[in-house]
Design an enzyme around this catalytic site. Structure first.
Site, mmCIF file in Angstrom:
data_model
loop_
_atom_site.group_PDB
_atom_site.id
_atom_site.type_symbol
_atom_site.label_atom_id
_atom_site.label_comp_id
_atom_site.label_asym_id
_atom_site.label_seq_id
_atom_site.Cartn_x
_atom_site.Cartn_y
_atom_site.Cartn_z
ATOM 1 N N ASP A 230 0.850 -1.193 0.000
ATOM 2 C CA ASP A 230 0.000 0.000 0.000
ATOM 3 C C ASP A 230 0.887 1.245 0.000
ATOM 4 O O ASP A 230 1.877 1.320 0.736
ATOM 5 C CB ASP A 230 -0.916 0.010 1.233
ATOM 6 C CG ASP A 230 -1.888 1.170 1.204
ATOM 7 O OD1 ASP A 230 -2.948 1.028 0.568
ATOM 8 O OD2 ASP A 230 -1.581 2.217 1.819
ATOM 9 N N ASN A 238 -2.973 12.924 -3.602
ATOM 10 C CA ASN A 238 -4.076 13.353 -4.463
ATOM 11 C C ASN A 238 -4.644 14.695 -4.033
ATOM 12 O O ASN A 238 -4.900 15.579 -4.858
ATOM 13 C CB ASN A 238 -5.189 12.299 -4.458
ATOM 14 C CG ASN A 238 -4.900 11.145 -5.406
ATOM 15 O OD1 ASN A 238 -4.173 11.304 -6.385
ATOM 16 N ND2 ASN A 238 -5.454 9.983 -5.108
ATOM 17 N N HIS A 243 -5.047 14.632 -8.856
ATOM 18 C CA HIS A 243 -5.154 13.224 -9.241
ATOM 19 C C HIS A 243 -4.231 12.857 -10.404
ATOM 20 O O HIS A 243 -3.822 11.694 -10.523
ATOM 21 C CB HIS A 243 -6.605 12.886 -9.600
ATOM 22 C CG HIS A 243 -7.504 12.823 -8.407
ATOM 23 N ND1 HIS A 243 -7.624 11.699 -7.626
ATOM 24 C CD2 HIS A 243 -8.311 13.751 -7.832
ATOM 25 C CE1 HIS A 243 -8.473 11.919 -6.634
ATOM 26 N NE2 HIS A 243 -8.906 13.173 -6.737
ATOM 27 N N ASP A 247 -1.947 9.686 -10.241
ATOM 28 C CA ASP A 247 -1.903 8.623 -11.253
ATOM 29 C C ASP A 247 -0.470 8.374 -11.711
ATOM 30 O O ASP A 247 -0.062 7.225 -11.935
ATOM 31 C CB ASP A 247 -2.771 9.005 -12.457
ATOM 32 C CG ASP A 247 -4.255 8.940 -12.143
ATOM 33 O OD1 ASP A 247 -4.623 8.362 -11.103
ATOM 34 O OD2 ASP A 247 -5.054 9.472 -12.947
ATOM 35 N N ASP A 263 10.951 -12.254 -12.966
ATOM 36 C CA ASP A 263 10.432 -13.620 -13.139
ATOM 37 C C ASP A 263 10.174 -14.331 -11.815
ATOM 38 O O ASP A 263 9.794 -15.503 -11.814
ATOM 39 C CB ASP A 263 11.423 -14.449 -13.961
ATOM 40 C CG ASP A 263 11.569 -13.933 -15.385
ATOM 41 O OD1 ASP A 263 10.597 -13.339 -15.894
ATOM 42 O OD2 ASP A 263 12.660 -14.113 -15.971
ATOM 43 N N GLU A 273 -4.722 2.447 -4.312
ATOM 44 C CA GLU A 273 -3.260 2.518 -4.185
ATOM 45 C C GLU A 273 -2.667 1.218 -3.666
ATOM 46 O O GLU A 273 -1.525 1.171 -3.222
ATOM 47 C CB GLU A 273 -2.867 3.676 -3.251
ATOM 48 C CG GLU A 273 -3.256 3.509 -1.794
ATOM 49 C CD GLU A 273 -4.652 4.036 -1.491
ATOM 50 O OE1 GLU A 273 -4.920 4.381 -0.334
ATOM 51 O OE2 GLU A 273 -5.475 4.117 -2.431
#
Length: 358
Positions: A230, A238, A243, A247, A263, A273
């Site tokens: 998180d 924001n 925003h 983003d 991998d 988020e």
């Protein structure tokens, strides 16, 4: 090669892409009209210069004029149905007139087989069946009332020409129809693949979305650990910077997560988020090293604002048949990491978790 050139030529003439829903039907009518015009043109030449038969030449000339009308409706009016009806009407009418006028000389009766194939291909089974039944009714009436007057039919050169023309006409129509159908199916398959990709991909970060990740966790035994991640204090990013900046932060973090995990697992956007990492690693030390590496690299990222961006993580072993329990334990570990000051990770290793590591 010829097929590709033909498709490109039709696309140019129709001013329509081959991916358009109506292209297959339009191109099929175009090919049918073109083949029909070539055949009529040949017979006009034959009946004018080789075997003088002005009546038939006039009928065939009328057919060519109607073919040109079909081209007009197809290209300028975009009326595929009208062009198709004209095509089938020309074929049916000229075939019947030729059969009735020749009394089956030169194998003329064979031309009755063209209508049902072309009519159903172009007009569909309902309207095509109507044309086919009318055609059959006229041919049947003529046969039953005039058959006793027919003379034996010699198989001469023109009879062979008629047979060859009918054969290759039906072959050409069937080939183009089937190739068009296969092309449509291929485009449909590609479209379905694109839709599936869109349905399992997060639009913003281009990572797999929650649906894709849950499918992996439910159907794979390769996932040994999961980690909930998180972004710390993301709401304030924001609220303070907008925003668009938020983003951008998520996209940068998503790219860093994917590059760092590589991998060794799969990264997905879980929502908002939050991200979820499915590790193929089973060694607890390797998991801790990866989580520390992630947090260090993200914290070192420079954005267009003063504060640093950090992430908190909660990780736990995973078992496919108990993935809901693993989600809950990873979420609880993430909560403890948040409560411990953020920008850190916590592991939840329970009896179930230790069993998963065996």
């Amino acid at each position: 090669m010829i097929k590709k050139l033909l498709n490109r030529g039709i696309e140019t003439w129709l001013n329509q892409s081959h991916s358009d829903e109506e292209f297959r039907e339009n191109s099929f009518v175009f090919v049918a009209l073109t083949i029909l015009m070539l055949i009529l043109s040949f017979f006009i030449y034959y009946n004018v210069f080789i075997d003088s038969y002005p009546v038939l030449a006039t009928i065939q000339g009328t057919g060519v004029a109607l073919c040109l009308a079909g081209y007009y409706f197809l290209k300028n009016r975009r009326s595929t149905r009208t062009a198709g009806i004209l095509t089938v009407t020309i074929i049916t009418t000229i075939s019947l007139l030729f059969i009735i006028g020749s009394q089956n000389r030169e194998l003329a009766l064979a031309f009755c087989f063209i209508t049902p194939v072309v009519a159903i291909f172009i007009l569909g089974y309902k309207l095509g069946s109507f044309f086919s039944l009318i055609n059959f009714a006229v041919v049947a009436y003529f046969c039953l009332t005039e058959m006793q007057n027919w003379q034996p039919v010699p198989f001469d050169s023109i009879s062979f020409i008629h047979l060859a023309i009918i054969y290759f006409f039906l072959f050409s129509i069937a080939y183009f129809y089937d190739s068009g159908r296969r092309r449509t199916m291929r485009l449909l398959k590609e479209s379905n693949l694109q839709l599936k990709t869109l349905s399992t991909t997060d639009v913003l970060t281009r990572l797999p979305n929650r649906l894709k990740m849950e499918e992996l966790l439910l159907n794979s035994d390769e996932v040994k650990w999961i980690a909930m991640l998180d972004v710390d204090d993301f709401k304030s990013v924001n609220d303070t910077y907008g925003h668009d900046i938020g983003d951008h932060v998520l996209k940068v973090i998503a790219k860093q997560l994917a590059n760092t995990i590589g991998d060794d697992g799969v990264v997905a956007r879980w929502g908002g988020e939050e991200f979820l990492i499915a590790f193929y690693l089973s060694d607890i030390n390797a998991i801790e090293n990866k989580l520390m590496e992630l947090q260090d690299k993200i914290a070192a990222k420079k954005f267009n604002f003063e504060r640093n961006v950090t992430v908190s993580c909660g990780a736990t072993p995973h078992q496919r048949h108990m993935h809901r329990t693993a989600f809950r334990r990873a979420d609880e570990a993430l909560y403890r990491a948040k409560a411990s000051g953020k920008n850190c990770y916590k592991l939840d290793i329970t009896a179930i978790g230790m069993e998963a590591l065996q």
